[in-house]
Design an enzyme around this catalytic site. Structure first.
Site, short mmCIF file in Angstrom:
data_model
loop_
_atom_site.label_atom_id
_atom_site.label_comp_id
_atom_site.label_asym_id
_atom_site.label_seq_id
_atom_site.Cartn_x
_atom_site.Cartn_y
_atom_site.Cartn_z
N GLU A 169 36.19 50.33 41.05
CA GLU A 169 37.24 50.67 40.82
C GLU A 169 37.71 52.29 40.25
O GLU A 169 38.72 52.71 40.51
CB GLU A 169 37.82 49.67 39.32
CG GLU A 169 37.64 48.19 40.02
CD GLU A 169 36.47 47.77 39.68
OE1 GLU A 169 36.34 46.49 39.32
OE2 GLU A 169 35.36 48.19 39.81
N CYS A 181 36.30 48.37 33.59
CA CYS A 181 37.29 49.00 34.49
C CYS A 181 38.54 48.30 34.27
O CYS A 181 39.27 48.64 34.62
CB CYS A 181 36.72 48.32 35.90
SG CYS A 181 35.07 49.12 36.39
#
Length: 356
Positions: A51, A81
């Protein structure tokens, strides 16, 4: 279109290869108005997640993020994330499958929903799960996935009575066996194999060399052998051995004994937790192979069988195994049998998660 973009994320995840070690393979794709804005994957163990690599330097407001595995929600080697996704003000997140790590499972999804992000999960879930079967296995058991490899005659022998073993199998089988080293994080042998064969345990058919592991409780492998040179090697020895340092590339790790032998449980725990080994290949010798089977650490096997008979006095491929009845024996299953030149390649095992 969710499946189309998730397939792109799966392809991106595969780029991580073996470099993610005990971490999962994860891919992410950022999409807005049907256009792919960026891609990212988890590249190296301990470094940025998929990510982060996907969203780096991107204006993601109002966009959709496709990610193969639930975004993490805790501080580990990197920040959460899920928090980054919230900060980037994404409109929607599509998740392939939930993380099997108890620190994450369901919590990343909940964090996104709490922030008002539209979340969909379970898109191509089976494909995403297959991508990380080994990760889920190791996360559950807290040890590497173990596969055994050996070559033998039709009557289950690995050498003649005098110890002659080169070569039982033909060139095609030997080349294929060496290829397997490129599919694993570490390769393990016992002291007898290390001392008598003086192996290099490297991948000669391309690919990254695995970490070399030797079970040698008294550290009797000759220091002139190849395992002390060139490539990293760990020698597992008994506690309080006190032999001092080894070489620049070889080091020792002390583990307790169990019934007079090095504890396989502690070795596997150390390999997983401290050496980041996810896939372990055990090559021998016969007693080491038998120990892994006896203690329930044989998840898969590959046997190369040659069309010759060495007789009763030949050395058996597996050492002493003690099963008092058929019911208590090591029952497994065959997955596939191939012909390689003059030899058979037999694949099977209780788990069979790897394509070997």
């Amino acid at each position: 279109m969710d499946e189309v973009f998730m397939k792109l994320a799966i392809e991106e995840a595969r780029l991580g290869g073996r470099k993610t070690k005990t971490n999962p393979l994860v891919g992410a794709v950022l999409v807005k108005d049907g256009e792919v804005l960026s891609k990212g994957h988890h590249e190296i163990f301990g470094q940025a997640h998929a990510e982060v690599n996907c969203l780096k330097n991107m204006d993601a407001r109002g966009a959709t993020l496709y990610v193969t595995l639930e975004p993490c929600s805790h501080y580990g080697k990197t920040p959460p994330c899920a928090d980054l996704i919230v900060e980037k003000r994404l409109k929607r997140v599509v998740i392939g499958e939930l993380d099997s790590n108890p620190k994450v499972q369901g919590k990343g999804l909940a964090r996104l929903k709490e922030a008002g992000i539209d979340v969909t999960y379970g898109v191509l879930e089976e494909d995403c799960h297959k991508l990380n079967e080994i990760f889920h296995f190791t996360m559950k058991r807290k040890r590497p996935y173990v596969f055994l490899k050996w070559a033998q005659s039709l009557d289950g022998k690995i050498a003649t009575a005098s110890g002659e073993s080169q070569w039982i199998t033909g060139e095609e089988a030997r080349k294929d066996a060496n290829r397997l080293r490129g599919l694993t994080d570490a390769i393990l042998v016992g002291r007898n194999t290390a001392s008598l064969d003086n192996p290099r345990l490297t991948c000669r058919t391309g690919g990254e060399n695995p970490l070399r592991i030797v079970l040698d409780s008294q550290l009797k492998t000759p220091r002139t052998h190849a395992l002390f040179k060139d490539q990293p090697t760990i020698f597992y020895v008994q506690e309080d051995l006190g032999n001092g340092p080894l070489t620049e590339t070889a080091r020792k790790v002390e583990v307790p004994l169990k019934d007079g032998k090095l504890s396989l449980k502690e070795i596997l725990r150390d390999l997983y937790e401290n050496q980041q080994v996810s896939r372990l290949m055990v090559e021998g010798g016969g007693q080491v192979l038998a120990s892994f089977i006896q203690e329930g650490y044989a998840d898969q096997f590959v046997v190369y069988e040659a069309p010759l008979v060495l007789g009763a006095k030949g050395k058996p491929s597996l050492g002493d195994l003690h099963y008092p009845s058929l019911k208590e024996a090591f029952w497994s299953s065959f997955k596939e049998v191939d012909i390689l030149g003059q030899d058979l390649k037999i694949k099977g095992g209780p788990e069979c998660l790897l394509e070997l």
